[in-house]
Scaffold this motif. Structure first.
Motif, mmCIF file in Angstrom:
data_model
loop_
_atom_site.group_PDB
_atom_site.id
_atom_site.type_symbol
_atom_site.label_atom_id
_atom_site.label_comp_id
_atom_site.label_asym_id
_atom_site.label_seq_id
_atom_site.Cartn_x
_atom_site.Cartn_y
_atom_site.Cartn_z
ATOM 1 N N VAL A 310 0.864 -1.177 0.000
ATOM 2 C CA VAL A 310 0.000 0.000 0.000
ATOM 3 C C VAL A 310 0.897 1.222 0.000
ATOM 4 N N GLU A 311 0.811 2.049 -1.029
ATOM 5 C CA GLU A 311 1.669 3.209 -1.167
ATOM 6 C C GLU A 311 1.015 4.434 -0.535
ATOM 7 N N THR A 312 1.841 5.257 0.166
ATOM 8 C CA THR A 312 1.355 6.501 0.765
ATOM 9 C C THR A 312 2.298 7.622 0.386
ATOM 10 N N ASP A 313 1.782 8.858 0.411
ATOM 11 C CA ASP A 313 2.637 10.007 0.130
ATOM 12 C C ASP A 313 3.630 10.194 1.274
ATOM 13 N N GLN A 314 4.787 10.734 0.926
ATOM 14 C CA GLN A 314 5.837 10.926 1.926
ATOM 15 C C GLN A 314 5.695 12.249 2.679
ATOM 16 N N THR A 315 4.903 13.171 2.159
ATOM 17 C CA THR A 315 4.805 14.505 2.760
ATOM 18 C C THR A 315 3.348 14.865 2.997
ATOM 19 N N VAL A 316 3.070 15.435 4.165
ATOM 20 C CA VAL A 316 1.740 15.966 4.480
ATOM 21 C C VAL A 316 1.783 17.464 4.221
ATOM 22 N N THR A 317 1.067 17.917 3.244
ATOM 23 C CA THR A 317 1.081 19.342 2.861
ATOM 24 C C THR A 317 -0.155 20.086 3.357
ATOM 25 N N THR A 318 -1.224 19.343 3.696
ATOM 26 C CA THR A 318 -2.488 19.968 4.080
ATOM 27 C C THR A 318 -2.974 19.373 5.386
ATOM 28 N N SER A 319 -3.541 20.199 6.237
ATOM 29 C CA SER A 319 -4.073 19.710 7.516
ATOM 30 C C SER A 319 -5.140 18.653 7.268
ATOM 31 N N TYR A 320 -5.178 17.667 8.191
ATOM 32 C CA TYR A 320 -6.112 16.551 7.996
ATOM 33 C C TYR A 320 -6.562 16.035 9.354
ATOM 34 N N GLU A 321 -7.836 15.596 9.439
ATOM 35 C CA GLU A 321 -8.375 14.998 10.648
ATOM 36 C C GLU A 321 -8.932 13.628 10.306
ATOM 37 N N LEU A 322 -8.527 12.622 11.138
ATOM 38 C CA LEU A 322 -9.060 11.280 10.912
ATOM 39 C C LEU A 322 -10.579 11.307 11.002
ATOM 40 N N GLY A 323 -11.196 10.481 10.182
ATOM 41 C CA GLY A 323 -12.641 10.421 10.166
ATOM 42 C C GLY A 323 -13.204 9.830 11.436
ATOM 43 N N SER A 324 -14.496 10.149 11.693
ATOM 44 C CA SER A 324 -15.165 9.664 12.894
ATOM 45 C C SER A 324 -15.193 8.136 12.905
ATOM 46 N N GLY A 325 -14.736 7.537 14.041
ATOM 47 C CA GLY A 325 -14.751 6.083 14.182
ATOM 48 C C GLY A 325 -13.681 5.382 13.374
ATOM 49 N N LYS A 326 -12.652 6.139 12.942
ATOM 50 C CA LYS A 326 -11.603 5.551 12.104
ATOM 51 C C LYS A 326 -10.248 5.592 12.827
ATOM 52 N N HIS A 327 -9.388 4.553 12.568
ATOM 53 C CA HIS A 327 -7.977 4.562 12.931
ATOM 54 C C HIS A 327 -7.180 4.802 11.671
ATOM 55 N N GLY A 328 -5.904 5.157 11.820
ATOM 56 C CA GLY A 328 -5.086 5.399 10.661
ATOM 57 C C GLY A 328 -3.704 4.794 10.786
ATOM 58 N N THR A 329 -3.097 4.469 9.649
ATOM 59 C CA THR A 329 -1.735 3.938 9.617
ATOM 60 C C THR A 329 -0.970 4.670 8.529
ATOM 61 N N THR A 330 0.242 5.106 8.796
ATOM 62 C CA THR A 330 1.072 5.762 7.795
ATOM 63 C C THR A 330 2.522 5.427 8.076
ATOM 64 N N VAL A 331 3.409 5.769 7.139
ATOM 65 C CA VAL A 331 4.834 5.439 7.269
ATOM 66 C C VAL A 331 5.632 6.733 7.280
ATOM 67 N N SER A 332 6.149 7.096 8.450
ATOM 68 C CA SER A 332 7.095 8.184 8.659
ATOM 69 C C SER A 332 6.906 9.356 7.710
ATOM 70 N N PRO A 333 5.748 10.019 7.749
ATOM 71 C CA PRO A 333 5.561 11.152 6.829
ATOM 72 C C PRO A 333 6.268 12.393 7.322
ATOM 73 N N THR A 334 6.636 13.285 6.409
ATOM 74 C CA THR A 334 7.150 14.608 6.737
ATOM 75 C C THR A 334 5.967 15.566 6.737
ATOM 76 N N ILE A 335 5.773 16.259 7.882
ATOM 77 C CA ILE A 335 4.633 17.169 8.000
ATOM 78 C C ILE A 335 5.133 18.585 7.773
ATOM 79 N N ASN A 336 4.658 19.214 6.713
ATOM 80 C CA ASN A 336 5.100 20.568 6.372
ATOM 81 C C ASN A 336 4.624 21.574 7.407
ATOM 82 N N SER A 337 5.330 22.681 7.477
ATOM 83 C CA SER A 337 4.967 23.752 8.382
ATOM 84 C C SER A 337 3.568 24.267 8.052
#
Length: 352
Positions: A310-337
């Motif tokens: 399962v491929e994921t982006d390496q950088t988080v460029t936009t604010s994000y909130e997990l959905g209601s009743g959801k868990h999340g998994t990601t691989v060492s993302p870089t979170i932009n300022s």
């Protein structure tokens, strides 16, 4: 011989039918019997019947013109030795041309029958469009019902509606024009047919059910009225493929729905929430959340038929909130300022 005084006779300008005239009866042999009298009435009743070429009452200088009895209850006038007018107990017949000069000609018959198949109006010495302006037919009623030719428009103008019991033929490139400003035009140019609305408003086509079909009778678009759910159905050769409903669109087919396909660089420049597409750069389906493009759940991918990663982006460029009743998994993302990740209470985000 004694002298006799001769008294001058007074002229009678209006004889009565009982007044008498002296007459010599040549049928009598004896001279004493020849002198007789006749009333004015009997004189005219005794006129000879005559013939078409020799009228009974004629003119001495031209005896082919006059009045004669053409038959029982038939008095005729002849000119040039030929009958021109015949008056019978059923009507009057005129042979030859009839010219009526005057201001008004009144015909009080119930039905007027004209054998000639062409009626001319406005037949003046030098007819022009100016002399023809306003010409036509007026039927008298509670208000006048008119058909008039108007020079300023060049059209025949009816002041009432027209009901046609047969076809209306309009030749190529001649238009049916509707509206005071001729806003709506319907015509055929010899190859194609057109409905043109050049006005500032909208073109409405109304009906209980509207069907767009080809020359073979195959439906392509059907619009049903409110009693049938108020739906619009798009068809292929009469087979429904897509139908509107109160909740959205319903796919009627068993095949597939093709959505836009392109690279990441080819994404819409002004995306809107709800857009979906196939991203050929990421080999994934994606949708726009209103803030960013995100992959649509498609599971793991891999080479050939292997589904192992399962491929994921390496950088988080936009604010994000997990959905209601959801868990999340990601691989060492870089979170932009400026970008934040919100994990609601009870949710778990696992970062590998």
């Amino acid at each position: 011989m004694a002298n006799r005084k001769i008294t001058a006779m007074t002229a009678l300008t209006a004889p009565a039918e009982g007044d008498v005239l002296p007459i010599v009866d040549v049928s009598e042999a004896a001279a004493a019997d020849k002198n007789k009298k006749i009333t004015v009435q009997e004189l005219f009743k005794g006129a000879p019947s005559g013939t078409e070429s020799a009228p009974g009452i004629a003119f001495e200088s031209d005896d082919g013109n006059g009045i004669y009895l053409a038959g029982t209850d038939n008095v005729a006038i002849s000119t040039g030795g030929s009958q021109r007018i015949s008056v019978t107990n059923t009507g009057t017949t005129i042979t030859g041309d009839l010219t009526v000069s005057g201001t008004t000609t009144t015909i009080e018959s119930t039905t007027v029958t004209v054998d000639d198949k062409n009626i001319e109006l406005g037949s003046v010495a030098t007819p022009t469009d100016t002399t023809a302006d306003g010409g036509g037919i007026t039927l008298k009623g509670a208000s006048d019902k008119t058909i008039n030719w108007v020079q300023s428009t060049g059209y025949w103008t009816f002041n009432t509606g027209i009901e046609v019991g047969g076809h209306v033929q309009v030749d190529d490139n001649n238009k049916i024009r509707v509206g005071t400003g001729q806003d709506l035009n319907i015509y055929h140019d010899g190859s194609n047919s057109y409905i043109e609305d050049s006005g500032s408003g909208s073109l409405f086509i109304r009906g209980s059910d509207l069907v767009l079909e080809d020359a073979g009778g195959n439906d392509y678009i059907t619009c049903s009225d409110g009693g049938a759910g108020g739906t619009v159905t798009i068809k292929h050769l009469g087979t429904a493929k897509l139908t509107t409903s109160a909740d959205g669109l319903i796919s009627n087919g068993t095949g597939s729905l093709t959505i836009p396909v392109g690279t990441t660089a080819e994404r819409p420049s002004s995306p809107a929430q709800g857009m979906i597409r196939r991203n050929t750069t990421d080999s994934a389906f994606e949708g726009y959340t209103g803030n960013a493009w995100a992959p649509l759940g498609g599971g793991a991918t891999g080479g050939g038929s292997d589904a192992w990663v399962v491929e994921t982006d390496q950088t988080v460029t936009t604010s994000y909130e997990l959905g209601s009743g959801k868990h999340g998994t990601t691989v060492s993302p870089t979170i932009n300022s400026g970008a934040t990740i919100t994990v609601p209470s009870g949710a778990i985000l696992v970062i590998l």
